[in-house]
Design an enzyme around this catalytic site. Structure first.
Site: not given
Ligand code: ADP
Length: 168
Positions: A30, A32, A122, A124, A120, A22
């Protein structure tokens, strides 16, 4: 070459992993959260330094910046800020920018292999089929004239894996 795998972005043995950050650069949930948890303090320290210098106002949506990958198997983390999904406004070009700018930063670092999460999709809330279409088309275009040899999309669940694989 572009490939899709089901898995965890923090476990990828590639030169650079992309973080769905972010704009604060100071961590979140997520991808991050997972990257900072596993990569350790060193990543956050470099992010704080970026906030104290070039990105005092935060990293703008669509842009990308690199730090160390700390204790992750990768060498660098490339932080990029995806757009929040909007049904009233087309923000596709910002999602494309994330992919394009991340690959440009990777090439500048001298990376050959890069792993992306589904930016984006998750918190977002970007619909995964649409995100997959934009991500894959942008990466294909960018790889045409690039020193990068591998881009791997690392998808956390079956839906995302199916959507990204369908675009290849
Ligand atoms: P954003 O804020 O950009 O939407 P998120 O981190 O919330 O990012 O989610 C982005 C995608 O990454 C989602 O599809 C989520 O399921 C996936 N995700 C979450 N944790 C992991 C991980 N450790 N490795 C790979 N993908 C992940």
């Amino acid at each position: 070459m572009i490939e899709t795998v089901r898995g965890d972005i923090t476990e990828q043995r590639v030169d650079a992993v992309v973080n769905a950050a972010n704009s604060s650069l100071l961590g979140g949930g997520g991808v991050d959260g997972a990257i900072h948890r596993k990569g350790g303090e060193e990543i956050l320290a470099e992010c704080r330094a970026l906030r104290a210098s070039k990105y005092g106002g935060g990293l703008p949506t669509g842009q990308a910046v690199a730090t160390t990958a700390g204790r992750l198997p990768a060498r660098w983390v490339i932080h990029t800020v995806g757009p929040v999904w909007s049904s009233s406004e087309d923000r596709s070009s910002l999602l494309a920018d994330c992919h394009r700018n991340s690959l440009r930063v990777a090439a500048e670092l001298g990376a050959s292999t890069v792993a992306f999460p589904a930016i984006s999709t998750g918190v977002y809330r970007w619909p995964v089929e649409s995100a997959a279409e934009i991500a894959v088309a942008t990466v294909k275009e960018e790889l045409r004239d690039s020193s990068l040899t591998l881009v791997r999309f690392v998808l956390f669940d079956d839906d995302a894996y199916g959507a990204f694989s369908a675009q290849l």
